[in-house]
Every structure is written in C-alpha cells, then in structure tokens.
Motif scaffolding. Structure first.
Motif, PDB file in Angstrom:
ATOM      1  N   UNK A 121      24.200 -30.456   3.516  1.00 44.44           N
ATOM      2  CA  UNK A 121      24.084 -30.064   4.918  1.00 44.44           C
ATOM      3  C   UNK A 121      22.627 -29.925   5.353  1.00 44.44           C
ATOM      4  N   UNK A 122      22.393 -30.301   6.612  1.00 39.35           N
ATOM      5  CA  UNK A 122      21.129 -29.996   7.287  1.00 39.35           C
ATOM      6  C   UNK A 122      21.448 -28.941   8.331  1.00 39.35           C
ATOM      7  N   UNK A 123      20.672 -27.867   8.332  1.00 38.52           N
ATOM      8  CA  UNK A 123      20.901 -26.760   9.275  1.00 38.52           C
ATOM      9  C   UNK A 123      19.667 -26.670  10.156  1.00 38.52           C
ATOM     10  N   UNK A 124      19.824 -27.099  11.417  1.00 37.37           N
ATOM     11  CA  UNK A 124      18.664 -27.274  12.292  1.00 37.37           C
ATOM     12  C   UNK A 124      18.592 -26.215  13.376  1.00 37.37           C
ATOM     13  N   UNK A 125      17.375 -25.755  13.633  1.00 38.72           N
ATOM     14  CA  UNK A 125      17.092 -24.834  14.727  1.00 38.72           C
ATOM     15  C   UNK A 125      16.093 -25.492  15.670  1.00 38.72           C
ATOM     16  N   UNK A 126      15.860 -24.863  16.799  1.00 39.87           N
ATOM     17  CA  UNK A 126      14.858 -25.355  17.730  1.00 39.87           C
ATOM     18  C   UNK A 126      13.765 -24.302  17.874  1.00 39.87           C
ATOM     19  N   UNK A 127      12.537 -24.768  17.968  1.00 44.25           N
ATOM     20  CA  UNK A 127      11.369 -23.904  18.172  1.00 44.25           C
ATOM     21  C   UNK A 127      10.988 -23.121  16.935  1.00 44.25           C
ATOM     22  N   UNK A 128      11.232 -23.652  15.752  1.00 45.23           N
ATOM     23  CA  UNK A 128      10.737 -23.106  14.491  1.00 45.23           C
ATOM     24  C   UNK A 128      10.906 -21.595  14.391  1.00 45.23           C
ATOM     25  N   UNK A 129      11.899 -21.166  13.692  1.00 45.28           N
ATOM     26  CA  UNK A 129      12.157 -19.734  13.575  1.00 45.28           C
ATOM     27  C   UNK A 129      12.626 -19.373  12.166  1.00 45.28           C
ATOM     28  N   UNK A 130      12.582 -18.080  11.865  1.00 44.65           N
ATOM     29  CA  UNK A 130      13.133 -17.582  10.601  1.00 44.65           C
ATOM     30  C   UNK A 130      14.633 -17.417  10.791  1.00 44.65           C
ATOM     31  N   UNK A 131      15.410 -17.886   9.840  1.00 46.93           N
ATOM     32  CA  UNK A 131      16.866 -17.831   9.987  1.00 46.93           C
ATOM     33  C   UNK A 131      17.528 -17.513   8.655  1.00 46.93           C
ATOM     34  N   UNK A 132      18.741 -17.060   8.741  1.00 41.83           N
ATOM     35  CA  UNK A 132      19.570 -16.846   7.549  1.00 41.83           C
ATOM     36  C   UNK A 132      20.452 -18.070   7.335  1.00 41.83           C
ATOM     37  N   UNK A 134      23.819 -19.668   6.647  1.00 41.32           N
ATOM     38  CA  UNK A 134      25.198 -19.180   6.757  1.00 41.32           C
ATOM     39  C   UNK A 134      25.847 -19.012   5.383  1.00 41.32           C
ATOM     40  N   UNK A 135      26.610 -17.954   5.236  1.00 42.71           N
ATOM     41  CA  UNK A 135      27.234 -17.670   3.936  1.00 42.71           C
ATOM     42  C   UNK A 135      28.137 -18.804   3.475  1.00 42.71           C
ATOM     43  N   UNK A 136      28.721 -19.547   4.426  1.00 37.75           N
ATOM     44  CA  UNK A 136      29.608 -20.656   4.061  1.00 37.75           C
ATOM     45  C   UNK A 136      28.843 -21.805   3.407  1.00 37.75           C
ATOM     46  N   UNK A 137      27.515 -21.815   3.523  1.00 35.05           N
ATOM     47  CA  UNK A 137      26.713 -22.899   2.941  1.00 35.05           C
ATOM     48  C   UNK A 137      26.012 -22.481   1.643  1.00 35.05           C
ATOM     49  N   UNK A 138      26.223 -21.259   1.207  1.00 40.15           N
ATOM     50  CA  UNK A 138      25.496 -20.735   0.047  1.00 40.15           C
ATOM     51  C   UNK A 138      25.729 -21.554  -1.222  1.00 40.15           C
ATOM     52  N   UNK A 139      26.911 -22.161  -1.347  1.00 45.23           N
ATOM     53  CA  UNK A 139      27.227 -22.901  -2.574  1.00 45.23           C
ATOM     54  C   UNK A 139      27.020 -24.404  -2.410  1.00 45.23           C
ATOM     55  N   UNK A 140      26.307 -24.818  -1.346  1.00 46.44           N
ATOM     56  CA  UNK A 140      26.143 -26.246  -1.052  1.00 46.44           C
ATOM     57  C   UNK A 140      24.666 -26.636  -1.032  1.00 46.44           C
ATOM     58  N   UNK A 141      24.356 -27.918  -1.309  1.00 46.84           N
ATOM     59  CA  UNK A 141      22.992 -28.393  -1.081  1.00 46.84           C
ATOM     60  C   UNK A 141      22.691 -28.297   0.417  1.00 46.84           C
ATOM     61  N   UNK A 142      21.634 -27.594   0.790  1.00 45.02           N
ATOM     62  CA  UNK A 142      21.311 -27.404   2.206  1.00 45.02           C
ATOM     63  C   UNK A 142      19.800 -27.410   2.403  1.00 45.02           C
ATOM     64  N   UNK A 143      19.361 -28.000   3.506  1.00 44.33           N
ATOM     65  CA  UNK A 143      17.947 -28.020   3.885  1.00 44.33           C
ATOM     66  C   UNK A 143      17.844 -27.548   5.333  1.00 44.33           C
ATOM     67  N   UNK A 144      16.903 -26.667   5.594  1.00 41.14           N
ATOM     68  CA  UNK A 144      16.670 -26.167   6.942  1.00 41.14           C
ATOM     69  C   UNK A 144      15.694 -27.082   7.664  1.00 41.14           C
ATOM     70  N   UNK A 298      12.695 -36.324   6.649  1.00 43.59           N
ATOM     71  CA  UNK A 298      12.349 -35.628   5.400  1.00 43.59           C
ATOM     72  C   UNK A 298      13.529 -34.776   4.926  1.00 43.59           C
ATOM     73  N   UNK A 299      14.155 -34.069   5.868  1.00 41.42           N
ATOM     74  CA  UNK A 299      15.252 -33.167   5.502  1.00 41.42           C
ATOM     75  C   UNK A 299      16.417 -33.949   4.890  1.00 41.42           C
ATOM     76  N   UNK A 300      16.739 -35.115   5.466  1.00 42.93           N
ATOM     77  CA  UNK A 300      17.836 -35.920   4.912  1.00 42.93           C
ATOM     78  C   UNK A 300      17.481 -36.443   3.525  1.00 42.93           C
ATOM     79  N   UNK A 301      16.246 -36.875   3.346  1.00 42.30           N
ATOM     80  CA  UNK A 301      15.809 -37.322   2.021  1.00 42.30           C
ATOM     81  C   UNK A 301      15.898 -36.176   1.013  1.00 42.30           C
ATOM     82  N   UNK A 302      15.475 -35.004   1.450  1.00 42.37           N
ATOM     83  CA  UNK A 302      15.470 -33.848   0.550  1.00 42.37           C
ATOM     84  C   UNK A 302      16.884 -33.461   0.138  1.00 42.37           C
ATOM     85  N   UNK A 303      17.810 -33.434   1.103  1.00 40.51           N
ATOM     86  CA  UNK A 303      19.160 -32.997   0.748  1.00 40.51           C
ATOM     87  C   UNK A 303      19.836 -34.013  -0.174  1.00 40.51           C
TER      88      UNK A 303
END
Length: 348
Positions: A121-132, A134-144, A298-303
């Motif tokens: 998963x890629x988890x994207x935000x707008x305007x660069x921020x600190x985020x948590x 999601x607990x549902x993604x804790x066991x998955x490959x994920x890149x912010x 970059x995020x897709x390559x990383x994940x």
C-alpha cells in the motif's frame, strides 16, 4: 501467445530460469548477463506475464493499493498518481486508487483493497504532514507519500522543505536583493517549519541577520493582502520568498499598488509551480517545483522492493525534474526540489 517455453528455446536456458527472470526472482540465482539476454528476447517476442497464473504461483496479485486523503481532489493528484502508476506498470503491478475524502470510511476502503489481495500500500497525504499509519495496514508493506510516520520507522518520501527555502533565498541573494522577506503560512505545518529554517540558514550563510520584521505568516484570504501591503509600507523589501505560489500573488498585487515592477524593482520566488499561477502571473513566477511525480514513483518502487524483498538495482529510473533518492535512503527520504527559473527575479 508467446510462452516461457519459446523464450527458453530461443535463449538456450531452462524454463525455470526464464520463470525466475520474468518474475523478478533472478537476483543471486541467475547471472546478470543471462538475465539481461532473457529479458531482451522476451521483449522482442512480445511476451507478457499472465497475472492470474503468476498470482497462483507466488500467492501475489501484483496489485498496489493507493490510499489518498486530500490528494485526489487537488491539482497535484495527477502527478503523484501518474508517478506511482508509471513505476507500478514498469514493475508489472496494477495500481488501484481510492480516496477517503467526502465522508468515505478509510477503514472500509482499506478492507476492500485487502479483499482484492493488494500486496502492498501507498498511503498519501497532501501538504507534507506527520501521520499515523492506520492499524489495518500494520501487517502490510506500506510506504507513506508526502508524509512522515509518527512511529519514525515506516518508509516515507517527502520534499526537502529546508532546501526549498535555502535554494530560493540564495537565488534572491545572488540577484542582489538587500532586504529579503518571507511570506509564510500561518498554519502549523512541517513545510512551514522547514522553509522558515531554510530561509534563516541562507541569510546566515551570507552573513546577514535574521529579522522577524521581514516575516509575515498568513492564510490565503483578505487579511493576508493587508499584511503583505503593510510589509511593503514599513519594511520596503526588494526580495520575497513565498511559502507557495498563491501567496506570491499578494506580492504581485501589492507591488502594482505601490508602482513597483516585479522582476526589476522587486524579485519574487514561490513554491509549487502551480499551473494556474504559472500561466496567469505576469511576469512569470520563478518557483520551486514540488516533486509530486517523483514522490509517487519512488514510493511505488519502494513498496515493491518491500513486497519482493529485493533492491531493484536492475531497474531503469526515468529522467525527472528532481533527482530521486536511493531506495535505502534514511527515513524520511527527502527529494531535493528544483528551482524553475522564469521572469520574476531580476538579474544579479
């Protein structure tokens, strides 16, 4: 339809070797020269991986979920999603995007992607921020994407906010500006903190003292125009670094009201390379382009590197406006953004 058996016959290797190469599992198992030859022959023959057969063999669907908040509804979504999709396609993956704007339940969207068998998963935000994460993604490959994880361990990619401001302010110094103002953002954001620090550092590197009187942090509204106008009246800056292109508009408006010419009497550098402002402001605004395509790519390559547990050293990276960091960069990985020279900065 071209088969692995045909490729094996043409290259003189076993079908299992072809399978390793075409499924990107050849690292450390197949000599690089042989792997390159197999890929070359496969491309000439027009071979395409059968996704269904591949998923049955590897227990992977070769699908990436792109979860966005306040991204798909902005002008920048296209670049970020296009970057992620370009990398995913190059690696043989399908990108599925979902937006959690407009009352959509994030948890339900994530569960839906999991039901489709998304490998990462890629988890994207707008305007660069600190985020948590999601607990549902804790066991998955994920890149912010355009965000930093509060845990400090989740791979993430963001613009180098400090260098954005440092480069912009340095450009104004090189243009001969004596009194450089910063039109910042009144919201508490990572970008505001990093850009103010970069602005200060550039001034100090040139032996100048930072002055609070030359900084106004404003929202995007009427009072912002008044604050910038007061800055013109009381401090008379001849250079402006603006938090974004939208705030640069206030400088253009105030300069016109004071009978000053942008690019001659006053120099301005913005951030975003926002298409609307880039095409309407005159003279055209010199600006720092945010790396939305690069962050998505970059995020897709990383994940995928996390999914397949390999470094992707054999992949060709595209030429981009801003150079991308290596996949093993420190967390958060930062992209040194590019300053786009136009007409709003006078000659030094």
């Amino acid at each position: 339809m071209v088969t692995m058996k045909e490729i094996a016959k043409r290259t003189g290797v076993s079908i299992s070797t072809v399978s390793l190469v075409m499924n990107h599992r050849d690292a450390g198992r197949v000599k690089p020269a042989i792997a390159a030859h197999v890929r070359e022959v496969a491309e000439k023959l027009g071979y395409q991986v059968n996704p269904m057969a591949s998923s049955l063999r590897t227990n992977r669907t070769r699908t990436i979920g792109f979860i966005s908040e306040e991204v798909a509804t902005t002008p920048y979504a296209g670049g970020m999603i296009l970057g992620a999709q370009s990398a995913a396609s190059q690696l043989g993956y399908l990108l599925i995007t979902v937006s959690t704007d407009g009352g959509m339940d994030e948890g339900e969207e994530i569960d839906a992607l999991k039901r489709y068998g998304a490998d990462g998963f890629l988890y994207a935000k707008m305007s660069n921020r600190i985020t948590d994460v999601p607990s549902r993604l804790k066991d998955c490959p994920v890149v912010l994407v355009d965000a930093t994880g509060r845990d400090g361990t989740t791979p993430s990619i963001e613009p180098d906010e400090f260098r954005i401001a440092y480069d912009a302010t340095t450009r104004l110094i090189e243009a001969g500006c004596e009194r450089i103002a910063y039109i910042g953002c009144s919201e508490a954001m990572l970008a505001q903190k990093g850009r103010l620090a970069g602005y200060k550092a550039a001034l100090e590197a040139d032996g100048r003292k930072f002055s609070e009187r030359l900084v106004v942090n404003v929202p995007n509204n009427g009072p912002a125009l008044e604050a910038v106008s007061d800055l013109f009246d009381w401090e008379r800056p001849d250079g402006f670094f603006c938090f974004n292109d939208a705030r640069a508009w206030y400088v253009y408006e105030c300069a016109a009201r004071h009978g000053l010419t942008i690019g001659r009497d006053v120099s301005v550098v913005g951030v975003d390379n926002h298409r609307v402002f880039a095409e309407t402001l005159s003279p055209q605004l010199t600006t720092v382009e945010l790396p939305h395509f690069e962050m998505g790519y970059w995020a897709a390559m990383k994940v995928v590197s996390l999914i397949e547990r390999r470094d992707l050293d054999d992949m060709e990276w595209p030429e981009t406006t801003a150079p991308m960091p290596p996949l093993d960069a420190e967390i958060p990985a930062k992209i040194h953004c590019t300053l786009i020279e136009k007409e709003s900065v006078r000659e030094g």
